[in-house]
Design a protein around this motif. Structure first.
Motif, short mmCIF file in Angstrom:
data_model
loop_
_atom_site.label_atom_id
_atom_site.label_comp_id
_atom_site.label_asym_id
_atom_site.label_seq_id
_atom_site.Cartn_x
_atom_site.Cartn_y
_atom_site.Cartn_z
N ILE A 1 0.88 -1.12 0.03
CA ILE A 1 0.00 0.05 -0.09
C ILE A 1 0.74 1.27 0.06
O ILE A 1 1.89 1.42 0.93
CB ILE A 1 -0.87 -0.14 1.19
CG1 ILE A 1 -1.67 -1.18 1.46
CG2 ILE A 1 -1.66 1.19 1.34
CD1 ILE A 1 -2.33 -1.46 2.70
N ALA B 1 0.88 5.27 0.71
CA ALA B 1 -0.12 6.25 1.59
C ALA B 1 0.65 7.52 1.92
O ALA B 1 1.70 7.80 1.88
CB ALA B 1 -0.33 5.33 3.09
N ILE C 1 -6.13 4.27 7.42
CA ILE C 1 -5.20 2.99 7.41
C ILE C 1 -5.42 2.00 8.30
O ILE C 1 -5.51 0.60 7.86
CB ILE C 1 -3.51 3.52 7.53
CG1 ILE C 1 -2.56 2.53 7.09
CG2 ILE C 1 -3.33 4.07 9.29
CD1 ILE C 1 -2.60 2.22 5.78
N ILE D 1 3.76 -0.89 3.76
CA ILE D 1 3.18 0.42 3.60
C ILE D 1 4.49 1.23 2.98
O ILE D 1 5.66 1.34 3.71
CB ILE D 1 2.81 1.01 5.03
CG1 ILE D 1 1.83 -0.14 5.57
CG2 ILE D 1 2.15 2.49 4.63
CD1 ILE D 1 0.61 -0.28 4.77
N ASP E 1 5.21 5.18 2.76
CA ASP E 1 4.88 6.40 3.00
C ASP E 1 5.65 7.49 2.24
O ASP E 1 6.63 7.48 2.40
CB ASP E 1 4.97 6.36 4.75
CG ASP E 1 4.19 7.70 5.06
OD1 ASP E 1 3.07 7.90 5.58
OD2 ASP E 1 4.92 8.91 5.02
N LYS F 1 1.88 6.50 9.75
CA LYS F 1 2.81 5.49 9.81
C LYS F 1 3.01 4.99 11.21
O LYS F 1 3.03 3.53 11.32
CB LYS F 1 4.43 6.22 9.75
CG LYS F 1 4.74 6.67 8.35
CD LYS F 1 6.18 6.79 8.21
CE LYS F 1 6.45 8.07 8.82
NZ LYS F 1 7.91 8.67 8.61
N ALA G 1 0.08 2.05 11.26
CA ALA G 1 0.29 1.11 10.34
C ALA G 1 1.38 0.37 11.10
O ALA G 1 1.33 -0.77 11.26
CB ALA G 1 0.96 1.52 9.00
N VAL H 1 7.01 -0.49 7.39
CA VAL H 1 6.72 0.88 6.91
C VAL H 1 8.05 1.43 6.20
O VAL H 1 8.92 1.46 7.08
CB VAL H 1 6.11 1.80 7.86
CG1 VAL H 1 6.19 3.27 7.18
CG2 VAL H 1 4.76 1.49 8.37
N ALA I 1 -4.83 2.84 0.42
CA ALA I 1 -5.13 2.90 1.97
C ALA I 1 -6.61 3.27 2.07
O ALA I 1 -7.04 3.02 3.30
CB ALA I 1 -4.48 4.11 2.44
#
Length: 163
Positions: free
Chosen positions: A6, A8, A15, A31, A33, A41, A44, A51, A81
């Protein structure tokens, strides 16, 4: 089963629900970011996701492809997300995946948008090395020689009212 990847940015309101809706399908979330200034963050990470930071360069394909570099499972699934899967469809996907993984290399799922829906490649074998193209409205380039199928399993976008 597979890793869910994902991208985001400032998705603290989405999330946790996103990860929860897909949690029955995987134990591995990546994830990417792209510069959150909110709690995206930390939320997640609290849900067990890995992340990674990506400096935003106005290119969704570059961010998605960076995420794919951090996926080490046999299969990957890519979602946003602010997207979800309902329990019925998650169970149907688990059943299909368990019974049919040897038959296909790419699985297109129904993606719902404000303008309608389309079947998009969402799940594929990582060994294929598939990558996204185009900075905006990124597109996964899938050669016609790849064994694929379409499933009537929806990836929903609740903010559009199709939950």
């Amino acid at each position: 089963m597979f890793t869910i990847c994902i991208i985001a940015k400032n998705e603290q309101l989405n999330i946790e629900e996103c990860l929860s809706s897909f949690n029955s399908l995987t134990e591995s979330f990546v994830i990417i970011d792209t510069g959150s200034t909110d709690d995206t963050k930390s939320k997640a990470l609290a849900k067990g996701a890995k992340v990674f930071d990506f400096d935003w360069i106005n290119d969704f394909s570059a961010a998605r492809n960076f995420g794919l570099e951090h996926v080490y499972s046999e299969w990957v699934m890519v979602v946003d997300a602010d997207q979800r899967i309902n329990k019925k469809d998650a169970n149907a996907l688990k059943r299909f995946f368990k019974e049919n993984t040897e038959k296909f290399d790419v699985i297109d799922l129904k993606s719902e948008f404000d303008s309608g829906c389309a079947y998009l490649p969402r799940l594929w074998r990582t060994c294929l090395g598939l990558r996204y193209k185009y900075p905006v409205h990124e597109y996964l380039e899938v050669p016609s020689s790849i064994r694929g199928t379409h499933l009537d399993i929806a990836i929903q976008h609740p903010l559009l009212g199709n939950n």
